[in-house]
Write a protein that holds these residues in place. Structure first.
Motif: not given
Length: 538
Positions: A72-99
């Motif tokens: 089980p995970p000891a840490w799960t990111p919130t939607p806001a934490e996911v959205a703030s990552t560089h990975i999420a920024g790349a997904c938005r820029r490249l129009r990809l749905p997720d990691y």
């Protein structure tokens, strides 16, 4: 969720168990295990609570967790934490749905992935490449950035000049810092000094010393000058140093007079002399050298040029900047060249998998003898972050205090170090909650130790990071858009794919792990072995 009682809570040493139990049930009621633990870990538990309480509530929340889902995970990111990552920024820029889609795209479109990263980070070129990669000879022999002229050190100084480049604390005294402009000038003085000393482009120069400001200056200055850094761990005996210097053909060395570990003062310069170094640039640990220098040797301050402007030597992307070595515990160590493109792998892993952000302080107790030393330089500076250097031994409370006082955002560890911190209470009373993430490499991790570590920072993820010098970083790691279970990986590195094969070369779930090339960072040659025989034959 299993039943938790006031008695079981009291047994962990916590006062007012009834009140804590009430808050626990209030936070967890009606939620699935992941959401319940996110609330309990962030809103109820504190770093100063006994680890037994953390473990009790963690096991209670996840008591019915399906074994098929893995630990089980000891840490799960919130939607806001996911959205703030560089990975999420790349997904938005490249129009990809997720990691998952981003990783798949990075593997299926490797040239586009690396081209996008190079553009995103603004990597500096004297002459732009004709394309990202030429695979005419197949994935075993890729030509990255063909036609380009570059010096990767230039990409280490793209931050605003007044941004802090290094924050450091010597054995005694306050925390100090130097800016990108100051580091640029110092590395220019070192590069000019090399020419004044007679060193030429392509000459190999060893660095064997602790990870200090001077070590960083020497490393980057050598790369600027078009020389080759020969990375040697400061713990090595003279014969081990001699072997590495002979393989790389280094005669000049940068070192320190002595190294202090705990209550022991150990020779460093004398080891280089015994190893056959014909000339040394010597940093004095305490201001004045504690050793007698030879006629060919130079004190650090005397060696540095007065000229603080230097035009970095333009090179082909595949030209060697650094020779690093495997451990060599079973024979002569493999000598692994890094080129001007290898640092891009360090920077990419730092940018995406560790989510290093501009202005972050990044600390990783290491030295230039191991790949994490150069990794720390490039992952920090190319990403416009700050290198955190503590001259105290990492297995001390003084180092743990530095992490808090320097406001470290990403802290690298090895499992044995975490075990020592925990066993001796070295983090007690020290606030690590500003940390955003840890990363761990080098050894197999303990899940219980890493649950303890995550709790020290108010539950922040540990990015497990496994790779090698021949990869320039990691091949399997984590993404901060995904839940983190202690001591567990969650993904292959971006731009890389993995395969598990049996002895017949067939795909299996239990076999040998293979990295599927090509990728920036993967070595293309060895100085003292047949690269094809070692990594590709069979």
């Amino acid at each position: 969720m299993t039943h938790v009682t006031p008695e079981s809570i009291a047994a962990t040493g916590v006062a007012a168990p009834q009140e804590l139990l009430h808050r626990f049930h209030t936070l967890a009621r009606g939620l699935d295990a992941t959401d319940a633990w996110r609330r309990v870990s962030r809103e109820l538990l504190r770093p100063e609570h006994p680890h037994a309480l953390h473990r009790l509530l963690f096991e209670a929340v996840f008591a019915s967790w399906p074994a098929a889902n893995g630990p089980p995970p000891a840490w799960t990111p919130t939607p806001a934490e996911v959205a703030s990552t560089h990975i999420a920024g790349a997904c938005r820029r490249l129009r990809l749905p997720d990691y998952a889609a981003f990783h798949r795209w990075s593997v299926e479109n490797r040239a586009e992935f690396w081209g996008d990263f190079i553009e995103t980070r603004g990597i500096a070129f004297r002459k732009a490449p004709e394309r990202t990669v030429d695979l005419a000879r197949g994935p075993e022999y890729p030509r990255w950035l063909p036609g380009a002229r570059m010096n990767v050190a230039q990409s280490c100084f793209l931050a605003p000049p007044d941004t802090t480049a290094i924050v450091f604390q010597k054995d005694a005294g306050a925390i100090e810092s130097i800016s990108y402009a100051e580091l640029d000038a110092l590395t220019n003085r070192f590069a000019n000094a090399l020419a004044e000393f007679g060193a030429k482009r392509g000459d190999a120069v060893a660095i064997a010393m602790p990870m200090t400001v001077e070590a960083v200056v020497a490393y980057v200055g050598l790369v600027k000058a078009g020389c080759v850094v020969v990375s040697i761990a400061d713990s090595f005996a003279p014969e081990e140093i001699r072997t590495r210097m002979e393989i790389a053909r280094a005669s000049l060395a940068v070192t320190q007079d002595v190294v202090v570990r705990g209550d022991r003062t150990l020779p460093m310069f004398d080891k280089l002399v015994a190893a056959g170094a014909r000339a040394c640039v010597v940093v004095a640990r305490d201001g004045a050298p504690s050793v007698t220098l030879r006629a060919a040797d130079r004190r650090w301050g005397d060696f540095l040029s007065a000229r603080d402007r230097f035009d970095p030597v333009a090179a082909a992307p595949e030209d060697t900047t650094n020779v690093l070595f495997s451990s060599g515990t079973t024979g002569e160590p493999k000598a692994i060249p890094w080129s001007h493109t290898t640092p891009l792998k360090c920077a990419m892993d730092g940018y995406y998998h560790h989510d290093i952000r501009e202005g972050d302080v990044v600390a990783w107790p290491t030295n230039l003898g191991w790949m994490m030393g150069p990794w720390l330089i490039y992952a920090s500076l190319i990403n416009r972050a700050t290198i955190g250097l503590c001259y105290h031994a990492p297995n001390t409370s003084a180092f743990c205090r530095f992490v808090a006082d320097a406001r470290v955002a990403m802290l690298g560890v090895v499992p044995s170090l975490v075990k020592a911190w925990r066993a001796h209470g070295m983090t007690d009373g020290i606030d690590w909650t500003p940390l955003r993430a840890f990363s761990s490499t080098g050894e197999a991790s303990s899940a219980d130790d890493y649950l303890w570590l995550m709790a020290r920072a108010g539950y922040k993820p540990v990015v497990e990071y496994c790779g090698g010098t021949e990869i320039g970083g990691g091949f399997i790691t984590q993404s901060l858009t995904q839940p983190a279970a202690p001591a567990l990986f969650s993904t292959p590195s971006l731009g890389l794919d993995l395969a598990i094969l049996d002895e017949e070369g067939r795909s299996t779930s239990h076999g040998e792990l293979f990295v599927v090339p090509p990728s920036i960072g993967l070595s293309l040659s060895l100085l003292n072995r047949d690269h094809h025989e070692v990594y590709y034959a069979g």
